[in-house]
Write an enzyme that holds these catalytic residues in place. Structure first.
Site, PDB file in Angstrom:
ATOM      1  N   HIS A 126       0.885  -1.256   0.107  1.00 52.44           N
ATOM      2  CA  HIS A 126      -0.001  -0.068   0.185  1.00 52.44           C
ATOM      3  C   HIS A 126       0.867   1.137   0.031  1.00 52.44           C
ATOM      4  O   HIS A 126       2.084   1.160   0.540  1.00 52.44           O
ATOM      5  CB  HIS A 126      -0.788   0.039   1.314  1.00 52.44           C
ATOM      6  CG  HIS A 126      -1.739  -1.097   1.583  1.00 52.44           C
ATOM      7  ND1 HIS A 126      -1.300  -2.280   2.083  1.00 52.44           N
ATOM      8  CD2 HIS A 126      -3.012  -1.356   0.977  1.00 52.44           C
ATOM      9  CE1 HIS A 126      -2.405  -3.046   2.062  1.00 52.44           C
ATOM     10  NE2 HIS A 126      -3.441  -2.516   1.664  1.00 52.44           N
TER      11      HIS A 126
ATOM     12  N   ASP B 233       2.245   1.947   3.257  1.00 53.34           N
ATOM     13  CA  ASP B 233       3.222   0.888   3.900  1.00 53.34           C
ATOM     14  C   ASP B 233       4.622   1.260   3.566  1.00 53.34           C
ATOM     15  O   ASP B 233       5.504   1.214   4.678  1.00 53.34           O
ATOM     16  CB  ASP B 233       3.082  -0.354   3.330  1.00 53.34           C
ATOM     17  CG  ASP B 233       1.842  -1.038   3.397  1.00 53.34           C
ATOM     18  OD1 ASP B 233       1.038  -0.667   4.275  1.00 53.34           O
ATOM     19  OD2 ASP B 233       1.360  -2.073   2.478  1.00 53.34           O
TER      20      ASP B 233
ATOM     21  N   MET C  49       2.606  -5.675  -7.495  1.00 45.16           N
ATOM     22  CA  MET C  49       1.158  -5.099  -7.248  1.00 45.16           C
ATOM     23  C   MET C  49       1.508  -3.735  -6.192  1.00 45.16           C
ATOM     24  O   MET C  49       2.300  -4.013  -5.362  1.00 45.16           O
ATOM     25  CB  MET C  49       0.437  -6.084  -6.460  1.00 45.16           C
ATOM     26  CG  MET C  49      -0.819  -5.811  -6.313  1.00 45.16           C
ATOM     27  SD  MET C  49      -1.177  -4.989  -4.786  1.00 45.16           S
ATOM     28  CE  MET C  49      -1.463  -6.559  -3.980  1.00 45.16           C
TER      29      MET C  49
ATOM     30  N   GLU D 223     -10.827  -6.666  -5.370  1.00 47.40           N
ATOM     31  CA  GLU D 223     -10.814  -7.587  -4.281  1.00 47.40           C
ATOM     32  C   GLU D 223     -12.153  -7.561  -3.410  1.00 47.40           C
ATOM     33  O   GLU D 223     -12.231  -6.347  -2.568  1.00 47.40           O
ATOM     34  CB  GLU D 223      -9.521  -7.152  -3.472  1.00 47.40           C
ATOM     35  CG  GLU D 223      -9.669  -8.380  -2.306  1.00 47.40           C
ATOM     36  CD  GLU D 223      -8.173  -7.942  -1.544  1.00 47.40           C
ATOM     37  OE1 GLU D 223      -7.210  -7.570  -1.984  1.00 47.40           O
ATOM     38  OE2 GLU D 223      -8.042  -8.587  -0.372  1.00 47.40           O
TER      39      GLU D 223
ATOM     40  N   LYS E 202     -14.977  -8.498  -0.566  1.00 50.98           N
ATOM     41  CA  LYS E 202     -14.886  -9.182   1.124  1.00 50.98           C
ATOM     42  C   LYS E 202     -16.348  -8.864   1.537  1.00 50.98           C
ATOM     43  O   LYS E 202     -16.683  -7.824   1.094  1.00 50.98           O
ATOM     44  CB  LYS E 202     -13.684  -8.276   1.854  1.00 50.98           C
ATOM     45  CG  LYS E 202     -13.769  -9.057   3.188  1.00 50.98           C
ATOM     46  CD  LYS E 202     -12.551  -8.104   3.970  1.00 50.98           C
ATOM     47  CE  LYS E 202     -12.250  -8.690   5.300  1.00 50.98           C
ATOM     48  NZ  LYS E 202     -11.345  -7.855   6.341  1.00 50.98           N
TER      49      LYS E 202
ATOM     50  N   GLU F 278      -9.557 -13.494  -2.584  1.00 55.15           N
ATOM     51  CA  GLU F 278      -8.922 -13.820  -1.753  1.00 55.15           C
ATOM     52  C   GLU F 278      -9.519 -15.037  -0.878  1.00 55.15           C
ATOM     53  O   GLU F 278     -10.745 -15.164  -0.549  1.00 55.15           O
ATOM     54  CB  GLU F 278      -8.622 -12.662  -0.408  1.00 55.15           C
ATOM     55  CG  GLU F 278      -8.298 -13.138   0.909  1.00 55.15           C
ATOM     56  CD  GLU F 278      -7.717 -11.999   1.581  1.00 55.15           C
ATOM     57  OE1 GLU F 278      -7.176 -10.737   1.187  1.00 55.15           O
ATOM     58  OE2 GLU F 278      -7.621 -12.109   2.871  1.00 55.15           O
TER      59      GLU F 278
ATOM     60  N   HIS G 297     -11.498 -14.233   2.308  1.00 56.70           N
ATOM     61  CA  HIS G 297     -12.761 -13.549   1.901  1.00 56.70           C
ATOM     62  C   HIS G 297     -13.945 -14.278   1.535  1.00 56.70           C
ATOM     63  O   HIS G 297     -15.197 -13.979   2.044  1.00 56.70           O
ATOM     64  CB  HIS G 297     -12.327 -12.210   1.300  1.00 56.70           C
ATOM     65  CG  HIS G 297     -11.568 -11.252   1.600  1.00 56.70           C
ATOM     66  ND1 HIS G 297     -10.856 -10.178   0.960  1.00 56.70           N
ATOM     67  CD2 HIS G 297     -10.694 -11.264   2.832  1.00 56.70           C
ATOM     68  CE1 HIS G 297      -9.995  -9.497   1.733  1.00 56.70           C
ATOM     69  NE2 HIS G 297     -10.036 -10.192   2.881  1.00 56.70           N
TER      70      HIS G 297
ATOM     71  N   ASP H 175      -5.076 -13.687  -3.857  1.00 55.84           N
ATOM     72  CA  ASP H 175      -4.658 -13.337  -2.210  1.00 55.84           C
ATOM     73  C   ASP H 175      -4.979 -14.841  -1.509  1.00 55.84           C
ATOM     74  O   ASP H 175      -5.758 -15.447  -1.145  1.00 55.84           O
ATOM     75  CB  ASP H 175      -5.449 -12.501  -1.640  1.00 55.84           C
ATOM     76  CG  ASP H 175      -4.742 -11.099  -1.870  1.00 55.84           C
ATOM     77  OD1 ASP H 175      -3.929 -10.760  -2.538  1.00 55.84           O
ATOM     78  OD2 ASP H 175      -5.157 -10.012  -1.446  1.00 55.84           O
TER      79      ASP H 175
ATOM     80  N   ASP I  90     -11.956 -11.897  10.271  1.00 55.39           N
ATOM     81  CA  ASP I  90     -10.762 -12.005   8.870  1.00 55.39           C
ATOM     82  C   ASP I  90      -9.501 -12.320   9.947  1.00 55.39           C
ATOM     83  O   ASP I  90      -8.707 -11.801  10.251  1.00 55.39           O
ATOM     84  CB  ASP I  90     -10.660 -10.623   8.190  1.00 55.39           C
ATOM     85  CG  ASP I  90      -9.643 -10.696   7.310  1.00 55.39           C
ATOM     86  OD1 ASP I  90      -9.172 -11.594   6.794  1.00 55.39           O
ATOM     87  OD2 ASP I  90      -9.237  -9.758   6.657  1.00 55.39           O
TER      88      ASP I  90
ATOM     89  N   ASP J 179      -6.929 -14.119   8.162  1.00 54.63           N
ATOM     90  CA  ASP J 179      -5.406 -14.073   7.457  1.00 54.63           C
ATOM     91  C   ASP J 179      -4.606 -15.035   8.020  1.00 54.63           C
ATOM     92  O   ASP J 179      -3.298 -14.642   8.158  1.00 54.63           O
ATOM     93  CB  ASP J 179      -4.750 -12.741   7.527  1.00 54.63           C
ATOM     94  CG  ASP J 179      -5.760 -11.724   6.719  1.00 54.63           C
ATOM     95  OD1 ASP J 179      -6.357 -12.184   5.539  1.00 54.63           O
ATOM     96  OD2 ASP J 179      -5.677 -10.389   7.130  1.00 54.63           O
TER      97      ASP J 179
ATOM     98  N   ASP K 225      -1.661 -13.053   1.426  1.00 57.39           N
ATOM     99  CA  ASP K 225      -2.010 -11.814   1.871  1.00 57.39           C
ATOM    100  C   ASP K 225      -2.397 -12.343   3.419  1.00 57.39           C
ATOM    101  O   ASP K 225      -3.721 -12.575   3.600  1.00 57.39           O
ATOM    102  CB  ASP K 225      -3.303 -11.287   1.308  1.00 57.39           C
ATOM    103  CG  ASP K 225      -3.731 -10.032   2.070  1.00 57.39           C
ATOM    104  OD1 ASP K 225      -3.164  -9.574   2.855  1.00 57.39           O
ATOM    105  OD2 ASP K 225      -4.785  -9.395   1.402  1.00 57.39           O
TER     106      ASP K 225
END
Ligand code: MN
Length: 386
Positions: free
Chosen positions: A53, A56, A87, A180, A182, A216, A219, A244, A254, A256, A286
């Protein structure tokens, strides 16, 4: 054995291995890792790339001189290691301004700011060589339907996507946009909850060929759906632009989780599907290490994701090559040419013949041997065959 190499195209986000373990109830448990440090460590582990991102890499409010220094260090790490940035994506969820949506905020100032941030992230990604731009509409949702916003958000979201695509085109950027879905979290309900809803939206955009999916595992699983089927549909439509990978228990927040750590069988059939499909994009994890972990646990998590993928790839190949599996599948798809001649494209003559069709009684009593087939898959997974 099972040593990840760049040609396997494994990628991680800065936000994944860099996750500091904050949750709604608890503070951070790990130090923030510098982006260039993450690059060197991921390269050592055999990853292909690192995704990010905007924030980040460049935290919001970073002064220009510092921004340049961060970028210089990050690019040097990429150059030293050969790691790619396939990406990028804009963080349209952290800023308090986005509390009631970013690209679908009722406040046009906020919508304009979200769009500006997206354009700047497209610039940043282009500078780093990224060719996939993910849009995750995490704040584009609601807890309250009394606003009547639901029917309006599609137009706002669509306009923003069209705008980004035309900006990228005009700049000569070579992006494919990966949307994406979710179902919920952080919003009570997100407007584009599933792969199916995203695929439907793409058909209404001005430049649909530039848009595809970033589905994902967690998700779709949160929504109680079959991730393998979702990916298969995206693939069949030529819309799997990115993926993802992670893991998740159904009906939870979520999570992950590390790839393959919960739904081993679904992960097995996902790898089976992806590897057979010709998909040659990044295999992006992810996910993040559990909050119980220190930095050593973070790298064990990252190694585990890639190692499990490679083990499942080998298992899937062995499963497909197993003569018993092949024989069962041959029988499964065995087809009489007579009904086949009645199927496919419409013709008046076929329609007339279809009306005369008498279904053979054997079609009602036939067994499909799926118990045998599935048991073989389980035995491959358990390591007692192949
Ligand atoms: Mn994701």
């Amino acid at each position: 054995m099972y040593q990840p190499r760049p040609e396997h195209k494994f990628t991680f986000g800065l936000w994944t291995v860099g996750n500091i373990g904050r949750d709604p109830f608890g503070e951070a448990v790990r130090e923030r890792l510098e982006p260039d440090y993450v690059v060197y460590r991921l390269a050592e582990l055999g990853a292909y790339g690192v995704n990010l991102h905007d924030e980040d890499l460049i935290p919001r409010g970073t002064p220009p001189a510092e921004r340049e220094a961060i970028l210089r260090r990050f690019k040097k790490a990429l150059q030293d290691t050969g790691l790619k940035v396939p990406m990028v994506t804009a963080n349209l969820f952290s800023d308090p301004a986005f509390k009631d949506g970013a690209l679908t905020s009722p406040d046009p100032w906020v919508r304009a700011y979200a769009l500006k941030k997206s354009l700047e992230t497209l610039d940043l990604g282009a500078e780093l060589g990224a060719q996939i731009y993910v849009v995750w509409p995490g704040r584009e949702g609601a807890e309250v339907d009394a606003t009547g916003k639901a029917p309006r958000v599609w137009a706002w979201f669509r306009e923003a996507l069209d705008f980004m695509a035309e900006y990228a085109e005009e700049q000569g950027y070579n992006y494919r946009f990966a949307l994406e879905p979710k179902p919920n979290e952080p919003r009570g309900d997100i407007y584009l909850p599933t792969v199916g809803s995203m695929l439907a939206l793409i058909g209404t955009l001005k430049h649909p060929h530039r848009f595809g999916l970033n589905p994902e595992f967690a998700h779709e699983t949160m929504a109680g759906l079959n991730f393998v089927h979702a990916v298969a549909q995206a693939l069949e439509m030529g819309k799997l632009f990115h993926i993802d990978l992670n893991d998740q228990r159904m009906s939870r927040f979520d999570q992950d989780l590390r790839f393959g750590s919960e739904n081993l069988k679904a992960a097995f059939f996902l790898v089976d599907l992806l590897e057979a499909s010709g998909y040659d994009g990044p295999r992006h994890f992810d996910a993040h290490a559990l909050r119980t972990e220190d930095e050593a646990g973070v790298w064990a998590f990252a190694r585990g994701c890639m190692r499990t993928y490679l083990i499942l790839k080998e298992k899937a190949q062995a499963f497909r090559a197993d003569p018993e599996v092949k024989a069962l599948l041959e029988a499964y798809y065995q087809a009489d040419p007579e009904p086949l001649a009645l199927l496919g494209a419409y013709s008046r003559e076929k329609a007339q013949r279809l009306k005369q069709l008498e279904l053979p009684e054997a079609c009602r009593s036939r067994g499909y041997a799926l118990e045998q087939l599935d048991q073989l898959a389980v035995e491959h997974l358990l390591g007692v065959r192949g």
